[in-house]
Scaffold this motif. Structure first.
Motif, PDB file in Angstrom:
ATOM      1  N   LEU A 299      39.251  40.257  55.308  1.00  0.00           N
ATOM      2  CA  LEU A 299      39.603  39.925  53.926  1.00  0.00           C
ATOM      3  C   LEU A 299      38.236  39.796  53.231  1.00  0.00           C
TER       4      LEU A 299
ATOM      5  N   GLY B   4      37.108  42.645  51.743  1.00  0.00           N
ATOM      6  CA  GLY B   4      37.242  43.716  50.566  1.00  0.00           C
ATOM      7  C   GLY B   4      37.043  43.096  49.441  1.00  0.00           C
TER       8      GLY B   4
ATOM      9  N   PRO C 191      37.335  41.665  45.903  1.00  0.00           N
ATOM     10  CA  PRO C 191      38.571  40.831  45.418  1.00  0.00           C
ATOM     11  C   PRO C 191      39.546  41.510  44.448  1.00  0.00           C
TER      12      PRO C 191
ATOM     13  N   ARG D 219      40.212  44.632  44.495  1.00  0.00           N
ATOM     14  CA  ARG D 219      40.981  46.033  44.737  1.00  0.00           C
ATOM     15  C   ARG D 219      42.527  45.702  45.600  1.00  0.00           C
TER      16      ARG D 219
ATOM     17  N   ALA E 189      45.252  45.413  48.073  1.00  0.00           N
ATOM     18  CA  ALA E 189      45.133  45.116  49.478  1.00  0.00           C
ATOM     19  C   ALA E 189      46.397  45.347  50.257  1.00  0.00           C
TER      20      ALA E 189
ATOM     21  N   THR F 284      45.964  41.816  45.432  1.00  0.00           N
ATOM     22  CA  THR F 284      44.798  42.232  45.655  1.00  0.00           C
ATOM     23  C   THR F 284      44.026  41.651  46.982  1.00  0.00           C
ATOM     24  N   TYR F 285      42.992  41.826  47.360  1.00  0.00           N
ATOM     25  CA  TYR F 285      42.208  41.150  48.447  1.00  0.00           C
ATOM     26  C   TYR F 285      41.823  39.941  47.980  1.00  0.00           C
TER      27      TYR F 285
ATOM     28  N   ALA G  68      43.594  36.684  50.075  1.00  0.00           N
ATOM     29  CA  ALA G  68      42.888  35.791  50.627  1.00  0.00           C
ATOM     30  C   ALA G  68      43.162  34.259  50.075  1.00  0.00           C
TER      31      ALA G  68
ATOM     32  N   GLU H 105      38.143  52.644  51.821  1.00  0.00           N
ATOM     33  CA  GLU H 105      38.224  51.821  50.508  1.00  0.00           C
ATOM     34  C   GLU H 105      38.760  53.097  49.780  1.00  0.00           C
TER      35      GLU H 105
ATOM     36  N   LEU I 135      43.340  46.854  56.573  1.00  0.00           N
ATOM     37  CA  LEU I 135      42.405  45.713  55.791  1.00  0.00           C
ATOM     38  C   LEU I 135      40.785  45.761  56.175  1.00  0.00           C
TER      39      LEU I 135
ATOM     40  N   GLY J  88      39.034  48.249  54.277  1.00  0.00           N
ATOM     41  CA  GLY J  88      39.217  48.294  52.944  1.00  0.00           C
ATOM     42  C   GLY J  88      40.314  49.007  52.417  1.00  0.00           C
TER      43      GLY J  88
END
Length: 626
Positions: free
Chosen positions: A91, A93, A95, A97, A99, A113-114, A118, A286, A308, A311
């Protein structure tokens, strides 16, 4: 036929330059190193190699002062004194972007998103804690491949609790066989799921599973108030750092015979292995959109979640691969801009036989195939319809939750051939005397430890069952149960399970080369070949076929089949009988049940030979009773 080994794709200088493994080599101070050099170092100096993976990816956690590796198989210990958490690494990555991209058969779409992921994980973590879940407790899931499954897994891991999942197409008895071994504290489930356009109510099954689990304190059903209550309170993300080998999840052997083996992997081993495999072999990072067609009952779901760690955005698909049409997965990949597309070998073969021409895949950089050997024709078809997109065939298993052998951006792709042994995996081919051979078919063995090897089997005092499963034949050497031929350049060919291999006149033959010939016939939908011989006694070679729609097993077809097997393989490959059946028995993850069918033919009752709850089509087994 496509010639095995025919060159299909070569990496351009730009592909090699931009590959993530090339950047890693430069970071190591080995610019320009070829793959064979990197692989040899990775297996000759495992402490240096795996230590470099931790450092290169800046793993979140305390590496500690202990050695990277102590001891040998089956008692190897990694990174003693370290502490980390899988979820914390998954988690981290950006925030903002993407996910998670979630799709189902109807086309319904959800994204996270990340940062949003989360937040959801923190909510469910807090809910599990309110139910009394703490470090070491087990959380079991009976869920489809949806965001709720991923969220619940990460929440469980963040607490240092232990995750285990089955997909809702598993029968109650099969799920109970698995979950009663680990005595979960919480069960998270769904009341039903949709597959191939039909809704399947599983509420009664969930009730039966819950009633059979001693010590269960709560059952949470997604889509009901119990799920809403679990995630009701906002909370800040938090992660319990645990020792390197602390249990992360329990996955299971196929369970086609006997009680499924509860295989335990640790936080650290999975973090390092998936960082390595996804970055250097799948070339993911990513900005990538990573898809693998799977369910929560197959280890590829766990592997997909690993996207994950690097990324990427992971695509979760809940449904049939062929609904509403055979191109369903290819259309999904086009619509979501998938950059890496993974599936089982049977889907690639089915796409080839349906003469599909996938389109709209301009972002696609790679295709992955696993689950069973892909014939050379499958390689060639894919490279015809997706020119310039390399196919990576991988082989490994639930036991290590990764591939032992696979592809890498630095090496060419050849029809029917797996390009390399993966970094950190000292894979060899052993002859019957336990001597490593090159250019000959032998037992796939691993002769040095890998950190993603099981830390234990659950409830296996003294590790007896674990040792018997992998180390009984060659002390200190992992026997995986596949036939492999390693070629002089380090590439290899997998020939199927060694415990289902044909042995005719003392010559061992893998089943995959047999299927390659048989399933090329358009009249045949699927096939299964069984050798009924026993030690020192030659038996009969039986070929079972299920027919394509409108096809029938005629004497003329049998004659052509035998002629093809004789001419393209050898006279030893000609079956004693060709028999028509309504379907070929497969596991829920698509693997043919060669060993159970052989047992049935040799007199084992159907109910003892195979676990119906772990099968996609248990009704066909009755047709193999002699």
């Amino acid at each position: 036929m496509v010639e095995e080994g025919a060159l299909l794709w070569e990496p351009s200088p730009e592909v090699i330059r931009d590959a993530k493994i090339t950047r890693f080599a430069s970071w190591l101070g080995r610019p320009g190193a070829d793959y064979e050099e990197l692989w040899r170092w990775s297996v000759d100096a495992p402490e240096e190699f795996w230590g470099s993976i931790w450092d290169y990816f800046a793993v979140e956690g305390d590496r500690g002062e202990g050695p990277v590796l102590r001891g040998t198989m089956p008692d190897a210990r990694w990174f003693e004194g370290s502490a980390l958490n899988y979820a914390e690494n998954a988690l981290r990555g950006d925030p903002a972007r993407p996910a998670v991209i979630s799709r189902d058969e109807s086309g319904a779409r959800r994204t996270l998103t990340y940062g949003e992921l989360a937040g959801e994980v923190a909510r469910v973590r807090a809910g599990l804690a309110r139910l009394g879940v703490t470090r070491g407790d087990r959380v079991a899931a009976y869920l489809p491949n949806t965001p709720e499954a991923l969220i619940a897994f990460l929440a469980t891991a963040s607490l240092g609790a232990v995750w285990s999942s089955c997909s809702p197409d598993f029968g109650a008895a099969s799920v109970v066989d698995r979950f009663t071994q680990i005595t979960p504290k919480v069960l998270i489930a769904v009341g039903g799921y949709t597959y191939n356009g039909r809704y399947f109510d599983r509420s009664a099954v969930v009730a039966d599973i819950a009633a059979a689990l001693p010590g269960l304190v709560a059952t949470v059903v997604v889509g009901t108030p119990s799920w809403d209550e679990l995630r009701a309170e906002e909370a800040a993300p938090a992660f319990e750092r645990v020792p390197f080998g602390h249990p992360l999840w329990v996955v299971y052997s196929s369970g086609t015979t006997g009680l499924p083996k509860p295989i335990v992997h640790g936080h650290g081993g999975i973090v390092l292995e998936h960082l390595k495999a996804l970055s250097f072999h799948q070339d993911l990072g990513e900005g990538d959109v990573f898809f693998w067609y799977t369910t929560t009952g197959w280890m590829m779901w766990n592997y997909l979640a690993g996207g994950l760690l690097v990324g990427a955005a992971v695509v979760l698909y809940d449904g049939s691969a062929t609904h509403p049409g055979p191109d369903a997965l290819w259309r999904l990949a086009a619509e979501e801009g998938v950059t890496y597309f993974g599936t089982g070998a049977p889907y690639i073969v089915a796409s080839m036989r349906a003469e599909l021409v996938p389109s709209g895949l301009g972002r696609l950089r790679g295709v992955g195939s696993t689950g069973s050997p892909l014939p050379p024709e499958g390689f060639a078809w894919l490279h015809d319809v997706l020119p310039g997109v390399p196919l990576g065939s991988f082989s490994g298993g639930t036991d290590v939750c990764t591939g032992f052998v696979g592809a890498v951006p630095l090496l060419p792709v050849r029809a029917g051939v797996i390009p390399c042994r993966c970094l950190g995996a000292l894979v060899e081919s052993y002859d019957p005397e336990g001597v490593a051979v090159v250019g000959e078919v032998g037992e796939l063995v691993v002769t040095r430890p890998m950190p993603s090897m099981p830390v234990m089997f659950w409830n296996d005092p003294g590790g007896r069952r674990y040792q018997e499963s992998y180390f009984a034949d060659y002390p200190g050497v992992w026997r995986h149960g596949d036939w492999i031929k390693i070629l002089p350049d380090g590439s290899c060919v997998i020939y199927g399970r060694s415990d289902s291999t044909l042995n005719r006149g003392g010559v061992r033959m893998g089943t995959s080369e047999f299927y390659r010939v048989v399933e090329r016939f358009p009249e045949i939908e699927d096939s299964l070949v069984i050798d009924t011989g026993r030690l020192g006694q030659e038996g009969r070679l039986l070929l079972y076929v299920s027919m394509a729609e409108g096809g029938s097993l005629t004497g003329e077809l049998v004659k052509r089949l035998k002629e093809a097997l004789r001419g393209e393989l050898s006279p030893r490959h000609v079956p004693n009988e060709v028999l028509q059946v309504p379907g070929i028995p497969r596991t829920l993850s698509g693997k043919k049940l060669e060993v159970p069918v052989r047992k049935i033919l040799l007199g084992t009752p159907v109910e003892q030979a195979a676990n119906a709850g772990a099968m996609a089509n248990p009704e066909v087994l009755a047709h193999f009773v002699p």
